[in-house]
Scaffold this motif. Structure first.
Motif, mmCIF file in Angstrom:
data_model
loop_
_atom_site.group_PDB
_atom_site.id
_atom_site.type_symbol
_atom_site.label_atom_id
_atom_site.label_comp_id
_atom_site.label_asym_id
_atom_site.label_seq_id
_atom_site.Cartn_x
_atom_site.Cartn_y
_atom_site.Cartn_z
ATOM 1 N N LYS A 43 -4.961 0.811 -11.618
ATOM 2 C CA LYS A 43 -5.045 -0.531 -12.236
ATOM 3 C C LYS A 43 -6.367 -1.087 -11.601
ATOM 4 O O LYS A 43 -6.577 -0.852 -10.274
ATOM 5 C CB LYS A 43 -3.771 -1.140 -11.858
ATOM 6 N N GLU A 47 -4.250 -4.335 -4.031
ATOM 7 C CA GLU A 47 -4.119 -6.184 -4.406
ATOM 8 C C GLU A 47 -4.479 -7.111 -3.579
ATOM 9 O O GLU A 47 -4.761 -8.231 -3.778
ATOM 10 C CB GLU A 47 -2.642 -5.997 -5.007
ATOM 11 N N ARG A 92 7.656 3.359 -1.364
ATOM 12 C CA ARG A 92 7.328 2.635 -2.551
ATOM 13 C C ARG A 92 8.668 2.441 -3.642
ATOM 14 O O ARG A 92 9.457 3.103 -3.780
ATOM 15 C CB ARG A 92 6.328 3.420 -3.484
HETATM 16 MG MG MG Z 1 0.198 0.093 -5.592
#
Ligand code: MG
Ligand code: ATP
Length: 585
Positions: A230, A368, A466
């Motif tokens: 992303k 992020e 995760r």
């Molecule tokens: Mg990630």
């Protein structure tokens, strides 16, 4: 048995830590810290000005900013004043080409001076800068340039020839390609501009674009560990997070020699390979060569590195290379080691202490978050296996995000999603072209990381897995990290990856993939011994039921284990996006 806590002693605290053990952040933490930044003369904020020009105009002008190692024993020093002048030249090259603020500048360079000039000069010109892994093949380069609508590319002659020339026709938005490193007798590659000659003609002074704290600065692609990478968009105001985390999480002091061994194509390579050390005015070692255990030990020793920021994958490789190699070197100047990117097994923390003389300080953050959020600070005791506590100025929580959108804050000991109170200066402001996905990362005042963790009674955070990697077996939630760490305790194991394999009775069965250390061979006896060891330490419900030896486990280029790939291969499913896979087969 080793103790669960490593208390810090005088030999760990050779300099007074920037954040003393007992200190608590006050309510005006960020405002107070922001006073260290200068702001642009006349108003505004620019990351490159704060990182370089602020020092070049002050008493650190002649301090060495970069020591560039060429991989063949040679080196070149660049002072803050020189870095300021050279990045001004690059910014003038961009301006001369009519590159407007906001244009997307991609950088495909090895670790060398041009990388720094590209990032810093691009930021000065107001460009949105996106560094790529130089090891990427043509396809991932094309995908990112297209997704990021790159209009300028800075690359080397070699990389252009090998990787870009063939895809150039597919990139109509790419207006300019600047190439460096051409031999004088070579013709400029077709459709490219020669950086060297443009730089030679460019002026050394530059009036920086009037960027503000909320102006876009960098575009970073995530590692692609769990799927398609992303594009996370960042802003110039991130300078404050980089400064604060460089100061407290890496404990940078003015005379430090700092080495961040991460690749510039990964966010760590920019936030902590370029920006944070410059913001703190220290000297960075920049090594152009690839990993090699002997070489790395030599760099630490000969360059007198005092603060080293690395990753678990590198530490595991050093561990695999054996203690004897490390013991041929001495590291009297090394005073702080930190690691990021993946869970750091307790074994690795102890290995640091026993072999290098210092424990390794794990910290956690994401593309992020733009900067370190949870860390083991120098002054704090370490609980090996834990990623530490939220940094001063960061508020974290373990939450359950319910179906109806409400949040439940979980107590110490409970596993839930790791969340951060927003905003903080380096928070990403968009996923490129994925507005809905960006919105889904937030609930009320909280940013949801997608990682599962728990907090203990002392406020330390422990990574569980995760969200996508967690295994559900017979009603238990199993974090792969816990199982992998236990397998890593065995002297034969270099690396382990654990995945859930669908199975009718259990829901998912725990399957382990194991790579062995040099000198060990796979065998039925070792297979059974490892399963037995895991069962004894973890109990039958959590221990792997299946175990398979592999010569090498798949990693992303930033060194992360790609469990999803092992799982897909196991199940005979499509491998999905493998653009960030190291050594694709
Ligand atoms: Mg990630
Ligand atoms: P993608 O989002 O594309 O799947 P990625 O999450 O690996 O890739 P990055 O932003 O590079 O991309 O990595 C951040 C992630 O790395 C974190 O969300 C976490 O899962 C893992 N990570 C980073 N540091 C640590 C740490 N100290 N302990 C455990 N995990 C960590």
């Amino acid at each position: 048995m080793r103790p669960p806590i490593i208390e810090k002693t005088a030999s760990d605290l050779r300099l007074p830590p920037n954040w003393p053990a007992s200190e608590q952040p006050g309510p005006f933490f960020w405002t107070t810290e922001a006073a260290a930044l200068a702001g642009l003369p006349g108003g505004g904020l620019n990351l490159a000005y704060e990182a370089v020009d602020r020092h070049a105009r002050g008493d650190r002008a002649e301090h060495i900013a970069l020591r560039l190692l060429d991989g063949e024993g040679g080196s070149r020093d660049i002072s803050y004043a020189q870095l300021s002048a050279l990045s001004n030249r690059f910014a003038n090259v961009l301006r001369g080409l009519g590159v407007a603020p906001g244009a997307r500048l991609f950088i495909l360079c090895e670790r060398g001076l041009e990388l720094f000039l590209g990032v810093l000069g691009g930021l000065k010109n107001g460009c949105v800068v996106s560094p790529l892994f130089s090891a990427f093949g043509p396809e991932p380069i094309a995908t990112r340039l297209r997704l990021g609508e790159g209009s300028i590319l800075l690359t080397s002659e070699t990389l252009y020839r090998r990787k870009v020339a063939g895809i150039r026709a597919e990139l109509p938005a790419l207006r300019h390609v600047l190439v460096h490193g051409q031999r004088a007798d070579e013709r400029v590659a077709h459709g490219c501009l020669d950086l060297q000659s443009l730089m030679a003609q460019a002026d050394e002074t530059f009036s920086i674009a009037r960027t503000r704290a909320d102006s876009p600065s960098l575009l970073h692609f995530t590692s692609g560990t769990t799927g398609m990478p992303k594009g996370a968009l960042h802003v110039h105001g991130a300078a404050l997070t980089h400064y604060v985390t460089g100061k407290y999480a890496l404990d940078l002091h003015p005379e430090d020699i700092y080495w961040c061994s991460a690749d510039p194509g990964w966010v760590t390579g920019t936030s902590y390979g370029i920006l944070a050390p410059l913001l703190l005015g220290v000297t960075s070692i920049v090594d152009s060569a690839e990993f090699d255990a002997e070489r790395w030990y030599s760099i630490l020793e000969q360059q007198r590195v005092s603060v080293w920021y690395t990753a678990p994958t590198a530490i595991r490789l050093l561990m695999k290379a054996g203690v004897a190699l490390a013991q041929r070197h001495r590291f009297p100047d090394l005073r702080f080691i930190a690691s990021v990117g993946e869970p750091l097994n307790a074994e690795a923390v102890w290995w640091g202490k026993e072999v290098l003389g210092l424990p390794i300080h794990d910290n956690w953050w994401q593309t992020e978050t733009g900067g370190i959020m949870i860390a083991n600070l120098l002054a704090w005791p370490i609980k090996p296996g834990s990623m530490g506590k939220p940094l001063p100025g960061v508020e974290a929580a373990i939450i359950e995000h319910r179906e109806d959108g409400t949040l439940r804050f979980l107590a110490a000991g409970k596993v839930g999603e790791l969340a951060l109170k927003q905003p903080w200066p380096a928070m990403f402001r968009a996923y490129l072209g994925q507005e809905e996905r960006y919105r889904r990362c937030f609930a009320g005042n909280w940013y949801l990381s997608g990682d599962l963790a728990r907090r203990d009674a002392d406020g330390y955070y422990w990574f569980v897995g995760r969200g996508d990697d967690v295994i559900k077996s017979a009603g238990h939630l199993i974090g792969p990290f816990e199982v992998e760490s236990v397998l890593m305790e065995h002297p034969a194991v270099a690396e382990a990856a654990v995945v859930g394999k669908p199975e009718p009775l259990l829901g998912e069965l725990v399957k382990a993939f194991v790579a062995l250390k040099d000198g060990y061979q796979p065998s039925a006896a070792l297979h059974d011994e490892l399963l037995g060891h895991a069962r004894k330490r973890l109990g039958a419900a959590v221990a792997p039921k299946e175990l398979e030896f592999q010569a090498q486990l798949p990693h992303t280029r930033s060194g992360k284990l790609m469990r999803r790939l092992l799982k897909a291969r196991e199940l005979g499913l499509p491998e999905g996006d493998t653009s960030t896979l190291e050594n694709p087969r």
